[in-house]
Write a protein that holds these residues in place. Structure first.
Motif, PDB file in Angstrom:
ATOM      1  N   MET A   1       0.846  -1.199   0.000  1.00 28.73           N
ATOM      2  CA  MET A   1       0.000   0.000   0.000  1.00 28.73           C
ATOM      3  C   MET A   1       0.884   1.254   0.000  1.00 28.73           C
ATOM      4  N   LYS A   2       0.627   2.149  -0.946  1.00 29.17           N
ATOM      5  CA  LYS A   2       1.412   3.379  -1.024  1.00 29.17           C
ATOM      6  C   LYS A   2       1.018   4.346   0.086  1.00 29.17           C
ATOM      7  N   THR A   3       1.976   5.128   0.525  1.00 29.71           N
ATOM      8  CA  THR A   3       1.698   6.175   1.513  1.00 29.71           C
ATOM      9  C   THR A   3       1.051   7.367   0.797  1.00 29.71           C
ATOM     10  N   GLU A   4       0.506   8.284   1.584  1.00 32.21           N
ATOM     11  CA  GLU A   4      -0.094   9.489   1.000  1.00 32.21           C
ATOM     12  C   GLU A   4       0.926  10.272   0.185  1.00 32.21           C
ATOM     13  N   GLN A   5       2.139  10.400   0.698  1.00 32.10           N
ATOM     14  CA  GLN A   5       3.166  11.146  -0.023  1.00 32.10           C
ATOM     15  C   GLN A   5       3.547  10.453  -1.323  1.00 32.10           C
ATOM     16  N   GLU A   6       3.567   9.137  -1.330  1.00 38.98           N
ATOM     17  CA  GLU A   6       3.851   8.397  -2.565  1.00 38.98           C
ATOM     18  C   GLU A   6       2.736   8.585  -3.585  1.00 38.98           C
ATOM     19  N   ILE A   7       1.510   8.612  -3.107  1.00 38.85           N
ATOM     20  CA  ILE A   7       0.373   8.825  -4.018  1.00 38.85           C
ATOM     21  C   ILE A   7       0.407  10.239  -4.584  1.00 38.85           C
ATOM     22  N   LEU A   8       0.726  11.216  -3.758  1.00 39.47           N
ATOM     23  CA  LEU A   8       0.827  12.595  -4.240  1.00 39.47           C
ATOM     24  C   LEU A   8       1.943  12.726  -5.270  1.00 39.47           C
ATOM     25  N   ALA A   9       3.078  12.104  -5.016  1.00 39.65           N
ATOM     26  CA  ALA A   9       4.190  12.167  -5.967  1.00 39.65           C
ATOM     27  C   ALA A   9       3.822  11.501  -7.287  1.00 39.65           C
ATOM     28  N   ALA A  10       3.149  10.361  -7.215  1.00 42.15           N
ATOM     29  CA  ALA A  10       2.723   9.669  -8.432  1.00 42.15           C
ATOM     30  C   ALA A  10       1.695  10.495  -9.189  1.00 42.15           C
ATOM     31  N   THR A  11       0.801  11.145  -8.452  1.00 43.45           N
ATOM     32  CA  THR A  11      -0.229  11.983  -9.085  1.00 43.45           C
ATOM     33  C   THR A  11       0.395  13.173  -9.780  1.00 43.45           C
ATOM     34  N   ALA A  12       1.351  13.821  -9.129  1.00 42.40           N
ATOM     35  CA  ALA A  12       2.033  14.957  -9.745  1.00 42.40           C
ATOM     36  C   ALA A  12       2.745  14.520 -11.026  1.00 42.40           C
ATOM     37  N   ALA A  13       3.401  13.363 -10.977  1.00 41.85           N
ATOM     38  CA  ALA A  13       4.112  12.865 -12.164  1.00 41.85           C
ATOM     39  C   ALA A  13       3.135  12.550 -13.290  1.00 41.85           C
ATOM     40  N   TYR A  14       2.005  11.961 -12.964  1.00 42.56           N
ATOM     41  CA  TYR A  14       0.963  11.635 -13.950  1.00 42.56           C
ATOM     42  C   TYR A  14       0.425  12.889 -14.618  1.00 42.56           C
ATOM     43  N   VAL A  15       0.112  13.889 -13.820  1.00 44.85           N
ATOM     44  CA  VAL A  15      -0.451  15.125 -14.368  1.00 44.85           C
ATOM     45  C   VAL A  15       0.591  15.881 -15.188  1.00 44.85           C
ATOM     46  N   GLU A  16       1.830  15.874 -14.738  1.00 39.55           N
ATOM     47  CA  GLU A  16       2.884  16.563 -15.492  1.00 39.55           C
ATOM     48  C   GLU A  16       3.025  15.967 -16.892  1.00 39.55           C
ATOM     49  N   VAL A  17       3.025  14.661 -16.992  1.00 42.11           N
ATOM     50  CA  VAL A  17       3.114  14.016 -18.306  1.00 42.11           C
ATOM     51  C   VAL A  17       1.880  14.338 -19.146  1.00 42.11           C
ATOM     52  N   LEU A  18       0.719  14.326 -18.518  1.00 44.36           N
ATOM     53  CA  LEU A  18      -0.537  14.542 -19.236  1.00 44.36           C
ATOM     54  C   LEU A  18      -0.654  15.954 -19.798  1.00 44.36           C
ATOM     55  N   LEU A  19      -0.182  16.962 -19.051  1.00 41.80           N
ATOM     56  CA  LEU A  19      -0.456  18.348 -19.424  1.00 41.80           C
ATOM     57  C   LEU A  19       0.760  19.160 -19.856  1.00 41.80           C
ATOM     58  N   SER A  20       1.933  18.601 -19.800  1.00 43.68           N
ATOM     59  CA  SER A  20       3.122  19.348 -20.216  1.00 43.68           C
ATOM     60  C   SER A  20       3.017  19.743 -21.691  1.00 43.68           C
ATOM     61  N   GLY A  21       3.376  21.005 -21.975  1.00 43.67           N
ATOM     62  CA  GLY A  21       3.369  21.501 -23.345  1.00 43.67           C
ATOM     63  C   GLY A  21       2.034  22.019 -23.814  1.00 43.67           C
ATOM     64  N   GLU A  22       1.003  21.923 -22.992  1.00 44.76           N
ATOM     65  CA  GLU A  22      -0.319  22.435 -23.346  1.00 44.76           C
ATOM     66  C   GLU A  22      -0.216  23.949 -23.498  1.00 44.76           C
ATOM     67  N   GLY A  23      -0.833  24.515 -24.545  1.00 44.00           N
ATOM     68  CA  GLY A  23      -0.579  25.914 -24.882  1.00 44.00           C
ATOM     69  C   GLY A  23      -1.667  26.912 -24.582  1.00 44.00           C
ATOM     70  N   SER A  24      -2.712  26.527 -23.871  1.00 44.85           N
ATOM     71  CA  SER A  24      -3.824  27.450 -23.640  1.00 44.85           C
ATOM     72  C   SER A  24      -3.797  28.092 -22.255  1.00 44.85           C
TER      73      SER A  24
END
Length: 218
Positions: A1-24
Motif C-alpha cells: 500500500m502506497k503512503t499518501e506522499q507516494e500517491i501525491l508524488a505519483a499523481t504529480a508525475a501523472y499530471v505533469e506528463v498529461l499536461l506538459s506543453g499544453e498551450g492554452s
C-alpha cells in the motif's frame, strides 16, 4: 500500500506528463502553481491537506472547455486515477466532488463549494486566473480559441447560467469583466483575499494602459 506522499508524488508525475506543453494556459505549470497556492492557503485553514493536494493536482485533467462542455470528464478521469492508486472511496468521492464544483459558472451564478477543502482549492485556482499570470493565461486561451483581443462593438455579458458562460465566444478583453475582475470579491479565505488585492490592482492598471494604447493616447 502506497503512503499518501507516494500517491501525491505519483499523481504529480501523472499530471505533469498529461499536461506538459499544453498551450492554452491550462498546462502543468498552471497545476503546479495552483498546487503551491493551495498548500500555502491550507496552512492557515483547518482542512485535510491530503484532499486539498489531490484536488489541486487533478482539478484540470479533464477541463470541460476541452471536452465540448462536458463537466463529467474531469471527475471521471480523477476517479479512475485515484482508484488505480487505491485511494479510499470516501477520499476519492471528496476529491471528485471538489473537481466537479470548482469551475466559475458565470457572473450571475453561484459556484459554492461544499467543503473547506474545496474552498481552499477554488481560491488557489482563482488566484492563478488573476494578476500578471491571469492576464497572460487569458490571452493564451483566447489565442488558442481564435478569439479577438478586443472588439468595442461587443459588450461584456454577465451570464446568468453556466450554459451561457460556456458557450461565449466573446473577445478576450470581455473576459476581464465577465470573470477576472469579479474574482477578488469571491475568495473564501483571508489568505486568498489578501493576495487577490494586489493581483486585482495589477489587472486594473493593465486595462487602463490597454485602453490608452488602443485609443492612441500614449
Amino acid at each position: 500500500m502506497k503512503t499518501e506522499q507516494e500517491i501525491l508524488a505519483a499523481t504529480a508525475a501523472y499530471v505533469e506528463v498529461l499536461l506538459s506543453g499544453e498551450g492554452s494556459g491550462h498546462d502543468w505549470w498552471h497545476i503546479y502553481r495552483v498546487w503551491n497556492n493551495a498548500k500555502m492557503i491550507a496552512a492557515q485553514e483547518q482542512v485535510n491537506l491530503y484532499i486539498v493536494e489531490l484536488a489541486a493536482l487533478l482539478h484540470d485533467i479533464g477541463d470541460h472547455k476541452f471536452h465540448n462542455g462536458d463537466e463529467t470528464v474531469g471527475p471521471r478521469m480523477a476517479r479512475d486515477w485515484l482508484l488505480k492508486c487505491n485511494v479510499g472511496v470516501e477520499e476519492t468521492a471528496h476529491v471528485c466532488s471538489i473537481i466537479g464544483e470548482l469551475s466559475f459558472k458565470g457572473a450571475g451564478t453561484s459556484s459554492e463549494m461544499k467543503s473547506p477543502e474545496g474552498r481552499v482549492v477554488q481560491d488557489a485556482d482563482r488566484l492563478d486566473a488573476i494578476g500578471a499570470i491571469g492576464i497572460a493565461r487569458a490571452f493564451a486561451y483566447g489565442g488558442h480559441k481564435g478569439r479577438e483581443l478586443h472588439n468595442p462593438s461587443i459588450k461584456p455579458v454577465l451570464h446568468n447560467s453556466f450554459g451561457q458562460y460556456k458557450s461565449s465566444t466573446a473577445p478576450t478583453l470581455n473576459h476581464f469583466y465577465e470573470k477576472l475582475l469579479l474574482l477578488k470579491g469571491r475568495m473564501h479565505t483571508e489568505t486568498a483575499r489578501k493576495l487577490a488585492e494586489e493581483r486585482h490592482r495589477y489587472m486594473e492598471g493593465f486595462l487602463k494602459q490597454f485602453y490608452a494604447e488602443w485609443e492612441g493616447k500614449i
